[in-house]
Design an enzyme around this catalytic site. Sequence first.
Site, PDB file in Angstrom:
ATOM      1  N   HIS A 118       0.904  -1.176   0.030  1.00 24.11           N
ATOM      2  CA  HIS A 118       0.034   0.100   0.096  1.00 24.11           C
ATOM      3  C   HIS A 118       1.083   1.338  -0.080  1.00 24.11           C
ATOM      4  O   HIS A 118       1.751   1.243   0.789  1.00 24.11           O
ATOM      5  CB  HIS A 118      -0.960   0.011   1.482  1.00 24.11           C
ATOM      6  CG  HIS A 118      -1.823  -1.252   1.317  1.00 24.11           C
ATOM      7  ND1 HIS A 118      -1.444  -2.339   1.701  1.00 24.11           N
ATOM      8  CD2 HIS A 118      -3.241  -1.433   1.131  1.00 24.11           C
ATOM      9  CE1 HIS A 118      -2.138  -3.432   1.739  1.00 24.11           C
ATOM     10  NE2 HIS A 118      -3.301  -2.708   1.430  1.00 24.11           N
ATOM     11  N   LYS A 143      -2.010  -8.116  -3.748  1.00 26.43           N
ATOM     12  CA  LYS A 143      -2.863  -7.103  -3.530  1.00 26.43           C
ATOM     13  C   LYS A 143      -1.999  -5.843  -3.634  1.00 26.43           C
ATOM     14  O   LYS A 143      -0.911  -5.590  -2.859  1.00 26.43           O
ATOM     15  CB  LYS A 143      -3.489  -6.966  -2.180  1.00 26.43           C
ATOM     16  CG  LYS A 143      -4.387  -5.731  -2.092  1.00 26.43           C
ATOM     17  CD  LYS A 143      -5.161  -5.597  -0.751  1.00 26.43           C
ATOM     18  CE  LYS A 143      -5.848  -4.341  -0.644  1.00 26.43           C
ATOM     19  NZ  LYS A 143      -6.159  -3.863   0.775  1.00 26.43           N
TER      20      LYS A 143
END
EC number: 4.2.1.10
Length: 228
Positions: A118, A143
Amino acid sequence: MRIVAPVMPRHFDEAQAIDISKYEDVNLIEWRADFLPKDEIVAVAPAIFEKFAGKEIIFTLRTVQEGGNITLSSQEYVDIIKEINAIYNPDYIDFEYFTHKSVFQEMLDFPNLILSYHNFEETPENLMEAFSEMTKLAPRVVKIAVMPQSEQDVLDLMNYTRGFKTLNPEQEFATISMGKLGRLSRFAGDVIGSSWTYVSLDHVSGPGQVTLNDMKRIIEVLEMDISN
């Protein structure tokens, strides 16, 4: 696309009070345990896993380095993950790969990892290298959530996802270009090869998230048969 919704209780009573009926149309529950003090996570876990029995659960400890709410050393981070896994065996475990790379060797026996990255500041120039490094490790899910500074950043994230999915068709990806600018990426998963999309119910867990009801309407429109 599968729909993921977060639960983010700040103490045991909040966990007990979660209205599970709101989550009927959700495919996966992401328990954001980082909203709890680290010493309370294991104590609150039974309320989450019992309440959502029958739903797939992602256990996530989002640290401050990646936009979360808890500060942990890498060893503390992996120790909590191991304890939760030993007792409850969640369907998926989110592991912040680049932040906690030093303890990744301790996770090699876990078959259910989401390797995540992230960046709430930018879409980094080395994004393709991040895709490549995590994809080579063949986790359950790769992700990536990054913040765009331009329309091109959004397109780059979507193009990289499509390219890596084409080259690695068995690998699952969940990719997000965050904020209002990147919102298109949340709806385009079926086109670009992103298997999951994250929505909000009571509280937003990431910039640019749309509500579950809005996402359902968007998916309905995207799946409409408009042939004459």
